[in-house]
Design an enzyme around this catalytic site. Structure first.
Site, mmCIF file in Angstrom:
data_model
loop_
_atom_site.group_PDB
_atom_site.id
_atom_site.type_symbol
_atom_site.label_atom_id
_atom_site.label_comp_id
_atom_site.label_asym_id
_atom_site.label_seq_id
_atom_site.Cartn_x
_atom_site.Cartn_y
_atom_site.Cartn_z
ATOM 1 N N GLU A 127 0.804 -1.215 0.000
ATOM 2 C CA GLU A 127 0.000 0.000 0.000
ATOM 3 C C GLU A 127 0.837 1.264 0.000
ATOM 4 O O GLU A 127 1.982 1.271 0.429
ATOM 5 C CB GLU A 127 -0.893 0.010 1.241
ATOM 6 C CG GLU A 127 -1.824 -1.172 1.260
ATOM 7 C CD GLU A 127 -2.849 -1.098 2.372
ATOM 8 O OE1 GLU A 127 -3.766 -1.913 2.357
ATOM 9 O OE2 GLU A 127 -2.748 -0.236 3.248
ATOM 10 N N CYS A 140 3.492 8.470 1.534
ATOM 11 C CA CYS A 140 4.004 7.475 2.474
ATOM 12 C C CYS A 140 4.238 6.185 1.682
ATOM 13 O O CYS A 140 3.307 5.577 1.167
ATOM 14 C CB CYS A 140 2.963 7.298 3.577
ATOM 15 S SG CYS A 140 3.420 6.128 4.835
ATOM 16 N N CYS A 147 6.477 -7.288 7.120
ATOM 17 C CA CYS A 147 7.652 -6.823 7.864
ATOM 18 C C CYS A 147 8.177 -7.991 8.693
ATOM 19 O O CYS A 147 7.381 -8.765 9.221
ATOM 20 C CB CYS A 147 7.269 -5.659 8.777
ATOM 21 S SG CYS A 147 8.680 -4.888 9.600
ATOM 22 N N CYS A 151 6.577 -5.198 15.894
ATOM 23 C CA CYS A 151 6.217 -4.197 16.883
ATOM 24 C C CYS A 151 4.770 -4.456 17.298
ATOM 25 O O CYS A 151 3.908 -4.660 16.438
ATOM 26 C CB CYS A 151 6.428 -2.796 16.325
ATOM 27 S SG CYS A 151 8.130 -2.562 15.785
ATOM 28 N N CYS A 154 1.770 -2.448 15.850
ATOM 29 C CA CYS A 154 1.740 -2.186 14.410
ATOM 30 C C CYS A 154 1.059 -3.320 13.662
ATOM 31 O O CYS A 154 1.414 -4.487 13.828
ATOM 32 C CB CYS A 154 3.169 -2.003 13.905
ATOM 33 S SG CYS A 154 3.278 -1.886 12.101
ATOM 34 N N GLY A 217 6.783 -2.179 6.134
ATOM 35 C CA GLY A 217 8.146 -2.704 6.098
ATOM 36 C C GLY A 217 9.185 -1.850 6.794
ATOM 37 O O GLY A 217 8.944 -0.705 7.153
ATOM 38 N N CYS A 393 -0.345 6.398 8.425
ATOM 39 C CA CYS A 393 0.967 5.800 8.192
ATOM 40 C C CYS A 393 1.257 4.769 9.269
ATOM 41 O O CYS A 393 0.954 4.981 10.425
ATOM 42 C CB CYS A 393 2.048 6.874 8.269
ATOM 43 S SG CYS A 393 2.481 7.513 6.682
#
Ligand code: SAH
Ligand code: SF4
Length: 420
Positions: A127, A140, A147, A151, A154, A217, A393
Site C-alpha cells: 500500500e 508514504c 515486515c 512491533c 503495528c 516494512g 501511516c
C-alpha cells in the site's frame, strides 16, 4: 520460516539466527521477455542498450534521453519520446517496457488523504498513502510486503514478510502518485537542455512535495533497494526531489544507520516509542538486539544530523504503557544526554482489530507534549489522517492478507526466535 531465504546478506548485519531479508531481484522477469526499465539506474539502462546492440555512444545518449522521459516527464510509452529518432522507438518497444505497479483499489478520504492498494507482478499486495496538507503533500511509501519485525502496536508487524520490494516497485509508487495527481510537466520538449523543463518542474504549488519511507516494512532491512530507489527519486535529471524532503523511518536497525546517512543522506526518523528497556523490549522487539543507548548513539553519529536537519523521534501514545509524565521527562533527559538535534512526533495510537493497546487520552497526550516542549524540544501531536479509509501511516493493512489469530501467534513466536 519457510518463506525466508537463509542466505546471508552482503551488506547487512543479521538481526537473529537467520537473515530476515529475502533475496532481492534487480529486474522483474516478464512473460513477454521484455525488460522493465523502471527502477534501474541510468548506467544500467545504458548497459542494457549496449547489450541489445547499440554502440557505446548511442547507448549513452539514448540512456540519458529515456531516463529523462521516464522520470522527468512520466512517459512510459516509447512512441511519445519525441526527441528519439522515429526508427529507434519500435526498437526500444520490442525489447523494453516502463512499468508501474498495478492498482488494485484506490480510495479517497473525506480529508483529501488518498490510499492505494497496489500489486506486484508476482501478485503481492502492498500500500501507499498520499497525505495533502496546506503547505506540502506527503507520500508514504512502502519498502517491503509485510515486515520481519513485530512491533506490538503495528498492524504490518502481524503480517508475514512476503518479500522486499524492488527499486522499481519503490520508485513505482512515486510514479503512480504523480500519475494520479496529474503532476507531470506538460508542454513540448525539444531537447534535454530545454529550460522550460527545468523551470516547470521546480515550480511551487506541487502536490507531491515530500516522501516518507513509513509505509509497510522496515526500510533498513531492504537497504540496497531503498537506496537505489531513493537515488533515482533524488536524481536531478528526473524526479529531482531534494533529500531534505525525504524522510526514512527506522525502528532502529543500528548497524545500517551510518551507512544510510552517508550514502543516501535523507532525513532520519526513529521509531523510539519507549524510554525504558523493559517497555521498548516489549513494544519494539528489535530493542532486544539493539538497545536504546546504542540507538541514540547511532542517532548522535548520524552523518547529516544538525540543527537544521533534526532527527525525528516517533512516539506512539499507548495508554498506561509509555505515556506517563516520568516517560516524558526521561525522553527529554535522553535527548539532552546525547545532545541530539531532535524533534518528537507524538502519534496517537491507531487501533486495529486484535490490537492489545489503547490510545492515550487527549489530555495525557497534551500533557506529555507540554513536558517535552517546555524542555525546549518541539513535540507536535500528529493529527490522524484518512481514518475513514484506514490510511494512517504505519497502519497500512491489506484486507486480502488478514491472518487468523493462530497464525498471528505462531508468527509472533517465530519472530521472537529470529530476533534472538
Ligand atoms: N518500519 C519503519 C517504518 C514503517 S512504520 C518503522 O518502524 O519506523 C511507520 C511509523 O508508523 C512508525 O513510527 C510506526 O511505529 C508507526 N505505527 C505503526 N503502527 C501504528 C499504529 N497502529 N498507530 C500509530 N502509529 C503506528
Ligand atoms: Fe515493521 Fe515498522 Fe511495523 Fe515495527 S513499526 S512491525 S518495524 S513496519
Amino acid at each position: 520460516m519457510a518463506d525466508i531465504d537463509p542466505q546471508l546478506p552482503t551488506s547487512m548485519p543479521i538481526a537473529g539466527h537467520f537473515d530476515p531479508v529475502v533475496t532481492p531481484r534487480a529486474v522483474t522477469a516478464r512473460a513477454d521477455g521484455k525488460i522493465d526499465l523502471l527502477g534501474l539506474p541510468r548506467t544500467e539502462i545504458t548497459r542494457l542498450f549496449t547489450e541489445a546492440g547499440l554502440d557505446a555512444k548511442a547507448a549513452k545518449l539514448r540512456g540519458k534521453q529515456v531516463f529523462h522521459w521516464i522520470y522527468h516527464r512520466g512517459i512510459s510509452d516509447f512512441d511519445s519520446m519525441t526527441d528519439i529518432a522515429k526508427a529507434m522507438r519500435p526498437w526500444l518497444d520490442a525489447r523494453f517496457v516502463v512499468g508501474r505497479p498495478e492498482i488494485v483499489v484506490s480510495q479517497h478520504s473525506e480529508d483529501g488523504t488518498r490510499k492505494w492498494l497496489l500489486r506486484t507482478a508476482d501478485d503481492h499486495e502492498f500500500e501507499m498513502v498520499f497525505i495533502p496538507d496546506a503547505d506540502r503533500g506527503t507520500l508514504c511509501v512502502s519498502s517491503q510486503v509485510g515486515c520481519t519485525l513485530n512491533c506490538r502496536f503495528c498492524h504490518t508487524g502481524t503480517m508475514r514478510l512476503v518479500r522486499n520490494l524492488t527499486p522499481g516497485e519503490i520508485v513505482g509508487q512515486v510514479m503512480l502518485a504523480r500519475d494520479a495527481l496529474g503532476e507531470w510537466p506538460k508542454g513540448a520538449m525539444d531537447g534535454l537542455d530545454d529550460e522550460e523543463a527545468e523551470g516547470d518542474y521546480s515550480a511551487d504549488g506541487r502536490l507531491l512535495t515530500n516522501i516518507v519511507m513509513m509505509g509497510m516494512g522496515e526500510p533498513l532491512y531492504n537497504y540496497d533497494n531503498v537506496r537505489d530507489a531513493l537515488k533515482i527519486v533524488m536524481d536531478g535529471d528526473g524526479l529531482a526531489l531534494s533529500k531534505r524532503r525525504i524522510t526514512l523511518s527506522t525502528s532502529g536497525v543500528v548497524p545500517m544507520m551510518e551507512k544510510c546517512g552517508e550514502e543516501i543522506g535523507v532525513n532520519l526518523a526513529v521509531s523510539l516509542h519507549a524510554v525504558t528497556k523493559e517497555v521498548r523490549d516489549e513494544i519494539v522487539p528489535i530493542n532486544r538486539k539493539y538497545g536504546i543507548e546504542q540507538l541514540l548513539q547511532a542517532c548522535a553519529d548520524y552523518p547529516s544530523a544538525s540543527n537544521a536537519r533534526r532527527i525525528t523521534f516517533e512516539y506512539v501514545m499507548l495508554k498506561d504503557k509509555n505515556d506517563s509524565d516520568d516517560d516524558a521527562r526521561e525522553l527529554v533527559r535522553l535527548i539532552k544526554q546525547y545532545k541530539l538535534p531532535a524533534k518528537v512526533n507524538l502519534i496517537p495510537f491507531n487501533p486495529w482489530p486484535g490490537a492489545i493497546y489503547e490510545c492515550s487520552t487527549p489530555e495525557r497526550i497534551r500533557r506529555f507534549s507540554e513536558i517535552v516542549f517546555d524542555a525546549g524540544i518541539s513535540a507536535p501531536v500528529r493529527t490522524p489522517r484518512g481514518r475513514d479509509i484506514d490510511a494512517a501511516c504505519g497502519q497500512l493493512k491489506t484486507a486480502a492478507q488478514k491472518m487468523s489469530r493462530a497464525d498471528q501467534d505462531r508468527l509472533a513466536e517465530e519472530k521472537q526466535v529470529a530476533l534472538g
